[in-house]
Write an enzyme that holds these catalytic residues in place. Structure first.
Site, PDB file in Angstrom:
ATOM      1  N   ASP A   1       0.869  -1.164   0.000  1.00  0.00           N
ATOM      2  CA  ASP A   1       0.000   0.000   0.000  1.00  0.00           C
ATOM      3  C   ASP A   1       0.915   1.226   0.000  1.00  0.00           C
ATOM      4  O   ASP A   1       2.115   1.134   0.297  1.00  0.00           O
ATOM      5  CB  ASP A   1      -0.926  -0.013   1.207  1.00  0.00           C
ATOM      6  CG  ASP A   1      -2.204   0.794   0.971  1.00  0.00           C
ATOM      7  OD1 ASP A   1      -2.203   1.661   0.069  1.00  0.00           O
ATOM      8  OD2 ASP A   1      -3.185   0.564   1.693  1.00  0.00           O
ATOM      9  N   TRP A   2       0.356   2.378  -0.314  1.00  0.00           N
ATOM     10  CA  TRP A   2       1.158   3.576  -0.576  1.00  0.00           C
ATOM     11  C   TRP A   2       1.845   4.078   0.709  1.00  0.00           C
ATOM     12  O   TRP A   2       1.188   4.395   1.687  1.00  0.00           O
ATOM     13  CB  TRP A   2       0.273   4.646  -1.183  1.00  0.00           C
ATOM     14  CG  TRP A   2       0.211   4.616  -2.680  1.00  0.00           C
ATOM     15  CD1 TRP A   2       0.307   5.699  -3.501  1.00  0.00           C
ATOM     16  CD2 TRP A   2       0.068   3.490  -3.564  1.00  0.00           C
ATOM     17  NE1 TRP A   2       0.228   5.313  -4.830  1.00  0.00           N
ATOM     18  CE2 TRP A   2       0.093   3.966  -4.901  1.00  0.00           C
ATOM     19  CE3 TRP A   2      -0.056   2.104  -3.358  1.00  0.00           C
ATOM     20  CZ2 TRP A   2      -0.014   3.128  -6.004  1.00  0.00           C
ATOM     21  CZ3 TRP A   2      -0.173   1.263  -4.466  1.00  0.00           C
ATOM     22  CH2 TRP A   2      -0.144   1.776  -5.762  1.00  0.00           C
TER      23      TRP A   2
END
Length: 783
Positions: A280-281
């Site tokens: 995920d970012w």
């Protein structure tokens, strides 16, 4: 010094890439391993780290100047990988999101606005119990991705709706892992049938937004296996998605993106996943550890992360063999992308066609919760007094990465008006003026963060009485929204506000005392408290967040153009304190960390203890005898159905069972029914969903036989001590039809012997003692 190393690495890469391509092997023409052998360590590291993301949020790192200088192929896409041009490796583009393709509507130098379709949210789609419909929606997503030049969709979201306050629950399918897995697989197969990829997310146990990037989910092995990982297992085995996105949180002390047990031991070795894993970012804190754990791509990516991987290899802390394996997994997916194949795109998707699908899907997933005295469907042409902020500012979907830049939103007002009902324009003007005024009082919003809600315009008894004198019925639309970075609240969110209570009470009294109907429409992303006011309404329609065509979808159901066939995929508790995780959700802060601007984005150290164990949602309510307002699997129709011909047969030695049941429409209008198959066995909750199917559209008097296959795996529970899925000998009750609270037809199936379905390694073991909720009756030991 760090900046100097990064700069030298970039210069070296640029120099190497300037070498004529004909002297180097080419991806797609030469064997992948030959291409990898020609890559420098720096190039390998560059491939595994994205090109950054300029989100415009204070405190969030920006991409390097070199990466910012490379024009985006798709402005507004969430991320992209680096190209290695000399080896024929293109950059691939990744885009949100769960309810529609997320892009920027405006592009520099172009006098044109770009839109995507805002489809109904995942919870609504799952509430259709129609995997064929979800597959069709997925295919439409795939077409829009390809039309915009996007390679991978960052969806579907698959986290379990552990608690109704979860901020991103609207992105997720259900509180049940079986429904979650089957819906996700249908969606993935639809998207990927168009030659583009998906990223099932967020793997795993990312069930709250509270300090999500630094929160440790403390979960037992059994709860992980049976609840939080099972949906992902089903999706991987039924659809083999191109990618999986690892989650922000820690699981039992280790970041998910740096967790070898999770990403290699379970995802690859047990589930058989073949694609690549991306973070995920901005997740995790050690790029080399992520690669070593089996997380191949780091997003959105920053130059120091590439440099850290190179350094780890040169220092002997990360083997180049592991690095090569990661690169190979990425390249095998790159070979399948539109970017590699050179597919053309014109950024003009079939918005009209997809809007029609969104309208149909929205209606199919709506759930009729109450319908006294056949208040619905409404006869055409009636004069409707329409109230509620959400009637005029209808909520299509949640915020954050789940938001979509759609061309328009059909409000409930517009939908009813275009369906031929008479709705007061002056009341519309009043609501629009009120909403605009309240919005103007709010400050600027931060990108991705949900807008603060505005108070409901209160309907006084006097106003309600006047409306009742010149309208034939009243409709009140109650709205809720949520999104990333924050979970919902109890006060004025799960519980309705004082103004909402007063408005519902006033409208109910005025219209019902005059012998007229009062209907409530729930335009929400998750459960709200209903028990205290449900008796005030003649009918309640759960419309969820139905996408850009929502007003039309709602009108189609209210008018009877579509017979509601949705069923709940999440329980609606009578009160929040009944929720099994109510006392511990969303978690607690741990010592350390600072309360500053950075912590608002990246969070502070926290802990979420899943002490309810496997008793999530209906597994808790049915086992512990806690009656919800509306149970999992519940939903009404404008017609009636009868079940008959129940047959249960099978092989008692192998644990295989065949279930058959006939559904007959005994009512007066065509409709569809959902048959849910539950099993009561050994060592588990009172009832667990193991199969489901939806009939076709049955005419009055028409029947359809549905058939289900159960195996030993459907009867098995996870036994921690043995580290195995075991179906114990004895009687298993199987019921077809009804809901999580019972009903339908049932029979007993005897298993002649214990069956060990699958042995597993001891993985993701909690590092601290976990005192889980004990069942009210003795279950077989699961220690």
């Amino acid at each position: 010094m760090k900046n100097l190393i990064v700069s030298i690495s970039l210069i070296l890469i640029l120099f190497v890439q300037s070498i004529p391509a004909q002297t180097a092997p080419q991806l797609g023409k030469d064997d992948v391993k030959k291409v990898i052998a020609a890559m420098t360590v720096e190039e390998k590291a560059l491939l595994l780290v994205g090109m950054g993301m300029n989100v415009g949020i204070p405190g969030v790192p920006k991409p390097s100047e070199e990466d910012q200088a490379i024009p985006e192929k798709v402005p507004g896409a969430a991320g992209r990988t680096h190209a290695i041009r000399r080896l024929g490796i293109p950059s691939i583009t990744l885009s949100d999101g769960p309810a529609g393709v997320r892009i920027d509507p405006k592009r520099k130098g172009l006098d044109k606005t770009f839109y995507a379709t805002a489809f109904p949210v995942a919870t609504l789609l799952a509430s259709s119990w129609d995997t064929g419909l979800v597959n069709e929606v997925g295919a439409a997503f795939g077409e829009e991705l390809k039309d915009f030049g996007i390679d991978i969709l960052l969806a579907p979201g698959m986290n379990i709706q552990r608690n109704p306050l979860g901020g991103r629950n609207f992105e997720y399918y259900s509180e049940d892992p079986f429904v979650t897995g089957k819906m996700a697989a249908a969606f993935v197969n639809g998207v990927e049938s168009k030659g583009v990829g998906t990223s099932i997310k967020h793997f795993a146990a990312n069930n709250q937004e509270f300090n999500r990037m630094k929160s440790d989910s403390v979960v037992s092995e059994r709860a992980l296996r049976e609840i939080y990982l099972k949906g992902f297992e089903i999706a991987v085995r039924d659809s083999q998605p191109w990618t999986v996105m690892s989650s922000y949180n820690l699981i039992n002390g280790a970041y998910a993106s740096q967790n070898h047990d999770l990403l290699t031991g379970i995802l690859r070795d047990e589930f058989g996943f073949e694609g690549f894993v991306m973070t995920d970012w901005f997740a995790g804190d050690d790029a080399a550890a992520q690669v070593a754990a089996g997380n191949e791509v780091i997003m959105p990516g920053l130059p120091p992360q590439s440099a850290a991987i190179v350094k780890a290899v040169k220092d002997g802390k990360l083997s180049e063999q592991v690095l090569d394996r990661a690169v190979e997994r990425v390249l095998k997916i790159v070979l399948r992308t539109p970017a590699f194949k050179g597919d053309s795109f014109d950024s003009t998707p079939d918005l009209d066609g997809h809007a029609k699908l969104a309208r149909r899907a929205g209606a199919e997933g709506m759930v009729l919760l109450k319908n006294e005295k056949s208040a619905l469907p409404l006869a055409g042409g009636r004069k409707v007094a329409l109230y509620g902020n959400a009637a005029y500012e209808t909520i299509t979907g949640g915020t954050g990465s789940g938001d979509v830049n759609e061309a328009y939103t059909v409000s409930v007002f517009q939908g009813l008006s275009e369906a031929g009902y008479s709705v007061d324009q002056l009341r519309k003007n009043e609501y629009e003026k009120f909403i605009a005024l309240e919005r103007s009082k709010q400050g600027p919003t931060i990108p991705f963060f949900p807008k603060p809600p505005i108070e409901e315009l209160k309907v006084s008894p006097t106003v309600a009485k006047a409306a009742a004198s010149n309208s034939e019925l009243a409709v009140f639309v109650l709205g809720r929204n949520s999104g990333e970075f924050a979970d919902r609240k109890i006060e004025n969110d799960f519980d309705i506000s004082d103004n909402e209570k007063a408005s519902i009470a006033a409208l109910s009294e005025a219209f019902r005392s005059a012998g007229k109907m009062f209907i409530v429409v729930l335009n929400v992303g998750g459960p709200v408290e209903i028990e205290s006011w449900m008796d005030d309404a003649d009918a309640i329609l759960l419309a969820w967040q139905p996408g850009q065509e929502g007003g039309h979808s709602i009108a189609d159901v209210l008018a009877g153009k579509v017979n509601p066939s949705g069923r709940l995929v999440v329980s609606f508790p009578a009160k929040y304190s009944d929720v099994p995780s109510a006392k511990t959700f969303p978690g607690r802060l741990l010592p350390g960390g600072t309360d500053d601007q950075a912590s608002m984005i990246f969070g502070r150290p926290a802990e979420a203890v899943y002490d309810e164990g496997i008793f999530v949602g209906y597994r808790y309510y049915s086992t512990f005898g806690v009656k919800p307002a509306y149970e999992f699997g519940y939903g009404l129709s404008y017609t009636s159905f009868e079940l008959s011909g129940f047959k249960l047969s099978g092989n008692s030695q192998k644990g295989q069972a065949d279930v058959r049941v006939k559904v007959t429409n005994t009512g007066k209008v065509p409709g569809r029914d959902v048959v849910q198959v539950y099993v009561t066995g050994h060592g588990g909750p009172k009832r667990e969903l193991k199969a489901f199917a939806k009939t076709g559209l049955l005419k009055p008097g028409e029947s359809e036989e549905l058939r289900f296959q159960l195996t030993a795996a459907d009867l098995a529970s996870f036994y921690t001590k043995e580290s195995a899925w075991i179906a114990h000998k004895g009687a298993y009750m199987v019921s077809a039809g009804g809901t999580s609270e019972g009903g339908g037809l049932d029979g007993s199936f005897d298993l002649a012997q214990d069956i060990v379905v699958r042995k597993t390694a001891r993985l993701l073991v909690p590092k601290k003692e976990l005192l889980e909720l004990a069942p009210p009756v003795k279950m077989e030991a699961q220690d």
